[in-house]
Write an enzyme that holds these catalytic residues in place. Structure first.
Site, PDB file in Angstrom:
ATOM      1  N   SER A 101     -21.895   6.683 -21.105  1.00 61.35           N
ATOM      2  CA  SER A 101     -21.404   5.378 -21.511  1.00 61.35           C
ATOM      3  C   SER A 101     -22.544   4.523 -22.059  1.00 61.35           C
ATOM      4  O   SER A 101     -23.170   4.872 -23.052  1.00 61.35           O
ATOM      5  CB  SER A 101     -20.688   4.736 -20.320  1.00 61.35           C
ATOM      6  OG  SER A 101     -20.054   3.545 -20.669  1.00 61.35           O
ATOM      7  N   HIS A 126     -18.064   7.020 -24.954  1.00 60.79           N
ATOM      8  CA  HIS A 126     -16.670   6.583 -24.973  1.00 60.79           C
ATOM      9  C   HIS A 126     -16.639   5.115 -25.377  1.00 60.79           C
ATOM     10  O   HIS A 126     -17.678   4.496 -25.585  1.00 60.79           O
ATOM     11  CB  HIS A 126     -15.967   6.824 -23.631  1.00 60.79           C
ATOM     12  CG  HIS A 126     -16.479   6.003 -22.496  1.00 60.79           C
ATOM     13  ND1 HIS A 126     -15.959   6.082 -21.237  1.00 60.79           N
ATOM     14  CD2 HIS A 126     -17.470   5.071 -22.405  1.00 60.79           C
ATOM     15  CE1 HIS A 126     -16.597   5.257 -20.424  1.00 60.79           C
ATOM     16  NE2 HIS A 126     -17.515   4.623 -21.120  1.00 60.79           N
TER      17      HIS A 126
END
Length: 196
Positions: A101, A126
């Site tokens: 992330s 993501h």
């Protein structure tokens, strides 16, 4: 019995006797920085302060940021990324363990050609997430708008720094995409994989 943060001897130039300092302070003096937790305002501000201080101290010596992070908050992560671009010394990013992330966003922010992953490291990208629980409708709409802007910002940085087309990065950010070190190298998030 927890050992806490280990202490190591350090002798300042001109001093006869060494003093004991925690290992992180000793490593900071060698321009080695660590992100070993979730990105939040506190760790982001600490790393930003260190980068700026070390840049002022000597802007010709590179900085090395070791990353093992599950991700974290977007705004503190973007602030850290922006600082990495702002400081004069090149910032090497090294993924050990995982950079997921926001951790992968900081990893990709290292100086191009100076981004490295250890052989068994994992990288995950993501889209940014929001916290929509118990939010009024008006606030929800504002938060969605802000999230879309942040997503566009993150996507454009990944596109610029990986060389991947916009449509590929946008599609990949729709879900959690996990990569090995060699897959992250092929994707353009890192430039090198350390040899075993």
């Amino acid at each position: 019995m927890p050992i806490g943060v280990p202490k190591v001897p350090f002798r300042s130039p001109g001093e006869e006797d060494a003093s004991w300092v925690d290992i992180y302070n000793r490593l900071y003096r060698e321009r080695l920085l660590f992100l070993g937790q979730e990105v939040d305002s506190e760790i982001s501000n600490q790393l930003i302060g260190l980068m700026i201080y070390l840049s002022i101290e000597d802007d010709t010596k590179d900085l090395y940021l070791f990353i093992n992070s599950p991700g974290g908050w977007v705004i503190p992560g973007v602030a850290l990324y922006d600082t990495m671009q702002f400081v004069q010394p090149d910032v090497h990013t090294i993924c050990m363990g995982s950079a997921a992330s926001m951790g992968s966003f900081i990893l990709v922010g290292g100086e191009i050609t100076k981004r490295l992953a250890f052989p068994h490291a994992r990288v995950m990208i993501h889209q940014p997430a929001g916290s929509f629980s118990e939010v009024a409708t008006g606030e929800f709409i504002l938060e969605v708008g802000e999230l879309l802007k942040l997503r566009e910002t993150l996507t454009r940085v990944y596109v610029q720094r990986t060389g991947k087309p916009l449509w590929v990065v946008s599609e990949d950010m729709e879900r959690d995409v996990f990569m090995s070190a060699t897959e992250a190298q092929a994707y353009g998030i890192v430039d090198l994989v350390a040899v075993e």
